[in-house]
Design an enzyme around this catalytic site. Sequence first.
Site, PDB file in Angstrom:
ATOM      1  CB  THR A 138      -5.090   6.111  -3.066  1.00 13.06           C
ATOM      2  OG1 THR A 138      -6.012   5.130  -3.532  1.00 13.06           O
ATOM      3  CG2 THR A 138      -5.202   6.199  -1.561  1.00 13.06           C
ATOM      4  CD  GLU A 179      -3.130  -0.586   0.110  1.00 14.14           C
ATOM      5  OE1 GLU A 179      -2.743  -0.238  -1.026  1.00 14.14           O
ATOM      6  OE2 GLU A 179      -4.331  -0.666   0.399  1.00 14.14           O
TER       7      GLU A 179
END
Length: 307
Positions: free
Chosen positions: A180, A128
Amino acid sequence: MKQVTIHAPATVANLVCGFDVLGMCLNEPYDIMQVKLLDKREVIISSADGYNLPSDPALNTAGAPLLSILEEVKESIGFEVIINKQIKPGSGIGSSAASAAGSVAAANHLLGDIFSKEDLVRFAMIGEKVASGVKHADNISPCIYGGVTLIRSIFPLDIVPIPSPSLYVTVVHPQIEVRTSDARQILRKEVLLKDAIRQWGNIGGLVAGFIKNDYDLIGRSLEDVIIEPVRSMLIPGFDEIKQQCKSAGAMGGGISGSGPSIFMLSRDKATAENVKNVMKEIYDRIGLAHHLYVTTINHEGVKITED
Ligand code: HSE
């Protein structure tokens, strides 16, 4: 050498009010990966899809967590990963988390299950970080544990699986990309106390609603006064979709992860299908290409099959 096939499912992070702390695993869509154990210390990444993701393992969301597993396992082993992404990157339904969680779950299985689920979340968060610049576990945890998870803390990791009632999830993925990292950059760094009070009331209500099978409480708690007002500006038709889906019977919903996907929860399949039709009508009218899913909560998480 041993090889496994992985189904790594999509996830809905945040669950509206729980920015970075709540997430839910979905039965569809899911990525498919083949992971092979090698007898040499290397990680090889290739893709069987058209997404052109980096093949350098250090820059790849599936590869970077595997490199860190190799640092902990001092044996002469490695992994070859073939990724067939079905979850489009930048969709808001946990594409990077699926790659990271899938690769670490496969590696653990091939190594004889030497790591705990919490260890796997720790490794997968490295993926991530590669994808969005920040370690967050609200997609990774439900992908590995299945169901709904609360991330009470990241440092140190404290993951709380939350029981959940039978629910249908309708997802619309408008075919625009929201990175994101960008969707995090635009957020305000400070929160008003009155908004924080409303938000933590909703988080507590949502968790209690899941545990008590209280659909009305779940619906009332699906409210975000901090993140959604800012991020929804990136998603065409957001307010209309939310309002019309609720009129069509959805319990509630909002932005999935950092968007642009929007999810809605419904008690039954017929309502979830109506909600899907509402989403379709609105995006057809706006003229925005989109994908739609009607699915349910996946209580199992990443699925591993030995080849
Ligand atoms: N909690 C994260 C965010 C999820 O909303 O930025 C991103 O996938």
